[in-house]
Design an enzyme around this catalytic site. Structure first.
Site, mmCIF file in Angstrom:
data_model
loop_
_atom_site.group_PDB
_atom_site.id
_atom_site.type_symbol
_atom_site.label_atom_id
_atom_site.label_comp_id
_atom_site.label_asym_id
_atom_site.label_seq_id
_atom_site.Cartn_x
_atom_site.Cartn_y
_atom_site.Cartn_z
ATOM 1 N N ASP A 113 0.819 -1.225 0.000
ATOM 2 C CA ASP A 113 0.000 0.000 0.000
ATOM 3 C C ASP A 113 0.848 1.269 0.000
ATOM 4 O OD1 ASP A 113 -2.514 -1.145 0.018
ATOM 5 O OD2 ASP A 113 -2.639 -1.213 2.198
HETATM 6 C C1 GLC Z 1 -1.425 -3.959 5.413
HETATM 7 C C2 GLC Z 1 -2.675 -4.026 4.590
HETATM 8 C C3 GLC Z 1 -2.472 -4.839 3.359
HETATM 9 C C4 GLC Z 1 -1.250 -4.391 2.643
HETATM 10 C C5 GLC Z 1 -0.044 -4.401 3.545
HETATM 11 C C6 GLC Z 1 1.194 -3.869 2.884
HETATM 12 O O1 GLC Z 1 -1.199 -5.198 6.014
HETATM 13 O O2 GLC Z 1 -3.738 -4.569 5.311
HETATM 14 O O3 GLC Z 1 -3.586 -4.730 2.513
HETATM 15 O O4 GLC Z 1 -1.086 -5.240 1.559
HETATM 16 O O5 GLC Z 1 -0.290 -3.618 4.664
HETATM 17 O O6 GLC Z 1 1.118 -2.511 2.642
HETATM 18 C C1 GLC Z 2 -0.498 2.468 5.878
HETATM 19 C C2 GLC Z 2 0.281 1.272 6.366
HETATM 20 C C3 GLC Z 2 -0.025 0.045 5.563
HETATM 21 C C4 GLC Z 2 -1.511 -0.140 5.485
HETATM 22 C C5 GLC Z 2 -2.191 1.117 4.981
HETATM 23 C C6 GLC Z 2 -3.681 0.926 4.986
HETATM 24 O O1 GLC Z 2 -0.093 2.808 4.617
HETATM 25 O O2 GLC Z 2 1.662 1.500 6.339
HETATM 26 O O3 GLC Z 2 0.585 -1.080 6.148
HETATM 27 O O4 GLC Z 2 -1.801 -1.201 4.636
HETATM 28 O O5 GLC Z 2 -1.856 2.195 5.792
HETATM 29 O O6 GLC Z 2 -4.422 2.053 4.881
#
Ligand code: GLC
Ligand code: GLC
Length: 812
Positions: free
Chosen positions: A486
């Site tokens: 993300d």
């Molecule tokens: C969090 C989110 C997931 C995402 C991950 C890496 O665990 O829930 O959707 O893939 O972060 O950013």
């Molecule tokens: C932030 C976190 C990531 C998560 C995302 C969800 O970017 O670092 O892990 O998946 O929020 O909104």
């Protein structure tokens, strides 16, 4: 740092036993399996909600407060001048004995003080919208005990977000009713709400309180509420301000005597035209009925036995005996349990997810169901339909949806280009587990719009197409807003600290940003899709997609390989990311995981090199970090990933979720020793033994992130419970290490083990069959030599499905 121990596993009871209330962080458990849920810490902190932690919050909780873990269901016991709580908090009066047992959907907290034992069993009965708190008070002394008992819950004004901010309104809306031993919370019931909550006890009470300020005192705290300290309830009636519920009971116990009290925290919905008994008096019929179902110890014990029986059944679907307790307890108990919890909650409510921010994730929930589908397939089926219903006609998806409404969340929107592929991942897992191809014929709308329905199969097809229709200059998938990571925001450029990276404008016009992670994901799910099409006799479609998969493999080999590992991405301008040419973050884990799972270039040695590079550059004592070296400065073109300090979260944290991808890559390559080494590093039971203090968070489940080697304190865990790690750990160990893999026509047996592995047995229920599978590894890491099914040799590695009980012997 000295590593203290705060508890231990009790495998026989499937419990984790906490013996010191001052854990390095609240260690929590989840109650409830379907509609009514609670979070409960080892000192009884936490809260309850109905279905949706944001819109139907029942009790109030204070995140990130001082002291930590503030708000919960508290029982105050006053004997003379001593006031104590069975769970130590909030009074923190030293106890003579303390124990918290977190079990499968229940928690039992026991405290003893001056010859009195108070033990509380917390659980949510099956199919009922309430939390039971069965308190047993026992006089273990030789004197008569006169105790004053106060219960305590604080109501949340339903919407957990506005509850924390809109005080100009909130302080004037609160309303309660009191009837006998039941306190009803009916804020906003007079207008648009048709639901209320109640807190009841199955005994007469000698007083009560419903107004927080009166009960606690404006300058006192939960640790010393005035009413309790003085031993006198005020019988307060809340009007506005902060409504609470507290019962007051005087208890006399003869030496050796014990008494049970059943407290019930319930939630009720009424029909719009049946809301009232009379003007301003709520209709309590359903509350009375619910109370009547649980008003005695016997009824409660029966409901508890039903819950335990459900967990016996759920866990008996897959049981392994390896002789290694640390492995067996994770596989047989805690990993499966965590999978159920993540399936239920996605990323909404934990002690790190506040329940107001995120609903159900499109990719998250598809992954979660892979860890859960063997437990209750019909719920996984419904989940797939719910998820697919939020898809757009072009195959793109809402990134999240709200569990109460099942509608896509407009605040986050879409554009995460990995999302569509996960629908194939989830659906294929469901069909392989159940053999239920009929799900593909279900009519499923787009964006929940009636009249737009097409079959689920069509949704899968457009999901695949979405990748092919969005290729970049190297014929690799365009990343969009982000892929699985993300925080790799290659099209979102931000210098504005007031905007969230997750919602910054996605400027994809003219972008060259491509993702090798999606490339690998596309090949893995594309192969699954091709196999599914062949199974359905859709040979033209299979051929079409096979060609796209082949083209993707060629593109990765041509432009996705850096010499020693797979590249991670190309940025907006078409520059390499995750390359030896970069100053920092030369290698990333996600593309190594997905491209090795896809076995791209295995024949040319690419897979082996990539896996070796993971060991060399990513691995550390606590697992594999996400990227290496960590970013030391913010990079405008990369977005949130470079916003984190070194070693945390997506910037070189050990993001446990993606370690299993590399582990699966290792198993496919037949490297059992390496697979096991990586796996055991992040296996909670191994961490539990060594690092309770350092790791901080619950030692019985995985957390999303452990601080990586570049961090200030490597090995410190965060974001426990709600993480895709649960499903991936399960998928990895059950199917790729222990090697029991559901397939369309039966179970494929293909373990990949460390060479030290002993013989082991898996009992696997599968559709209408039960298999007892014994594996004789004979020192081999991989490669099944022969299989017998009920004494008869089997050709190949798939045991053909047939109902009934079977014995399988496997020689490697
Ligand atoms: C969090 C989110 C997931 C995402 C991950 C890496 O665990 O829930 O959707 O893939 O972060 O950013
Ligand atoms: C932030 C976190 C990531 C998560 C995302 C969800 O970017 O670092 O892990 O998946 O929020 O909104």
């Amino acid at each position: 740092m000295e590593q203290k121990r705060y508890g231990h596993f009790d495998d026989q009871h499937r419990e984790y036993v906490i013996t010191d209330p001052q854990t390095p962080w609240p260690w929590i458990n989840y109650l409830g399996n379907e509609d009514f849920f609670s979070l409960i810490s080892n000192t009884a902190g936490g809260y309850s909600f109905y279905k949706d932690a944001k819109f139907r919050r029942i009790t109030r909780y204070r995140y990130n407060n001082v002291p930590m873990d503030n708000g919960g269901r508290y029982f105050y016991i006053k004997e003379g001048d001593t006031v104590w709580n069975p769970g130590w908090k909030p009074c923190k009066t030293p106890l003579d004995f303390y124990e918290c047992r977190h079990g499968m959907s229940y928690t039992r907290i026991t405290g003893k003080k001056n010859g009195v034992e108070a033990s509380v069993l917390f659980f949510v009965p099956l199919k009922k919208w309430c939390e039971v708190q069965k308190l047993t008070l026992k006089n273990e002394s030789s004197e008569v005990k006169n105790l004053k008992l106060f219960s305590f819950e604080e109501w949340c004004l339903w919407n957990a977000a506005t509850d924390m901010e809109n005080f100009q309104r909130n302080f004037s809306t609160g309303e309660v009713e009191i009837e006998g031993s039941t306190i009803y919370h009916k804020t906003e019931y007079r207008e648009r709400r048709n639901h209320y909550a109640f807190y009841h006890v199955n005994s007469p009470i000698q007083g009560f309180d419903t107004d927080r300020e009166t009960f606690v005192g404006l300058y006192n705290a939960f640790a010393d509420p005035q009413a309790v300290m003085e031993g006198k309830p005020r019988n307060s009636h809340a009007h506005g301000w902060s409504p609470i519920a507290s019962h007051y009971i005087e208890v006399t116990l003869q030496p050796g005597e014990s008494k049970d009290f059943v407290f019930l925290l319930g939630y009720i919905e009424n029909e719009q035209d049946d809301k009232w008994e009379s003007l301003q008096v709520i209709n309590k019929k359903k509350a009375h009925a619910l109370i009547a179902e649980l008003d005695t110890t016997e009824k409660v014990d029966k409901a508890f036995a039903e819950l335990c029986a459900l967990w016996d059944d759920l866990l008996n679907i897959y049981q392994v005996k390896t002789g290694n307790d640390k492995l067996d307890r994770m596989v047989n108990i805690w990993n499966q349990y965590q999978c159920m919890v993540t399936f239920n909650f996605s990323r909404s409510a934990s002690f790190f997810e506040s329940g107001v921010g995120r609903g159900m994730g499109f990719r998250d929930s598809n992954q979660d169901l892979v860890g859960f589908v063997h437990q209750i397939p019909p719920r996984a089926r419904q989940r797939i339909i719910d998820i697919a219903s939020t898809q757009f006609p072009d195959g793109g998806c809402y990134h999240q949806y709200q569990p109460l409404t099942k509608r896509g969340n407009n605040d986050i929107g879409g554009g995460f280009n990995d999302d569509p592929c996960w629908l194939i991942f989830g659906t294929v897992a469901y069909i392989k587990e159940t053999g239920d191809f009929s799900i593909l014929d279900e009519m499923v709308p787009f964006d929940n719009q009636p009249g737009t329905e097409v079959t689920l199969f069509e949704h899968l097809k457009i999901s695949m197409n979405h990748v092919i229709e969005n290729l970049g200059p190297h014929l690799l998938p365009l990343i969009g807003r982000a892929d699985w990571n993300d925080c790799l925001n290659l099209n979102c450029f931000s210098w504005d600290p007031n905007e969230s990276f997750q919602t910054t404008e996605n400027v994809s016009e003219g972008t060259k940003a491509e993702s090798l992670m999606i490339a690998g994901l596309f090949v893995v799910t594309g192969k699954d899709y091709v196999a599914l099409c062949k199974k359905l006799g859709k040979n033209d479609e299979a051929a079409r997609m096979q060609a796209a998969v082949d083209a993707m493999i060629a593109a990765v080999k041509k432009d996705g390989w850096d010499g020693e590992w797979y590249l991670r991405a190309y940025d907006f301008y078409g520059r390499k990311i995750g390359s030896n040419e970069n100053d920092e973050a030369k290698i990333f884990i996600e593309s190594q995981g997905w491209c090795t799972m896809a076995e791209i270039g295995a024949e040319d040695g690419m897979v082996a090199k990539s896996l070796d590079s993971c060991k060399k550059y990513l691995e550390c004592e606590h697992g594999m970090v996400l990227n290496n070296p960590a970013f030391s400065k913010y990079i405008y073109e990369y977005g949130e990933i470079s916003s984190y300090p070194e070693g945390y979260k997506e910037n070189a944290g050990i993001f446990c979720h993606n370690n299993p991808w590399v582990i699966i890559g290792e198993t496919l390559a037949g490297r059992g020793n390496d697979a096991w080494a990586h796996y055991s590093k992040i296996l909670p039971s191994y961490v539990e033994e060594k690092y309770q203090t350092l790791h901080k968070v619950e030692p019985y489940v995985n957390c999303q992130m452990v601080a990586g080697k570049d961090a200030f304190k490597p090995g410190e865990g965060k974001n426990s419970w709600l993480t895709g790690t649960a499903a991936w750990m399960w998928y990895t160990v059950s199917e790729f290490i222990l090697g029991i893999k559901p397939d369309y026509d039966g179970i494929r047996i293909d373990p990949c083990l460390p060479e030290t592995a002993n013989d082991y047995t898996v009992n696997r229920k599968f559709r209408d069959a039960e298999y007892e599978i014994t594996i004789h590894p004979n020192g081999a890491q991989k490669g099944v030599k022969s299989i017998t099914l009920d004494g008869q040799p089997v050709d190949g590695t798939v045991i053909p499905y047939s109902a009934g009980k079977h014995t399988v012997e496997v020689t490697m």
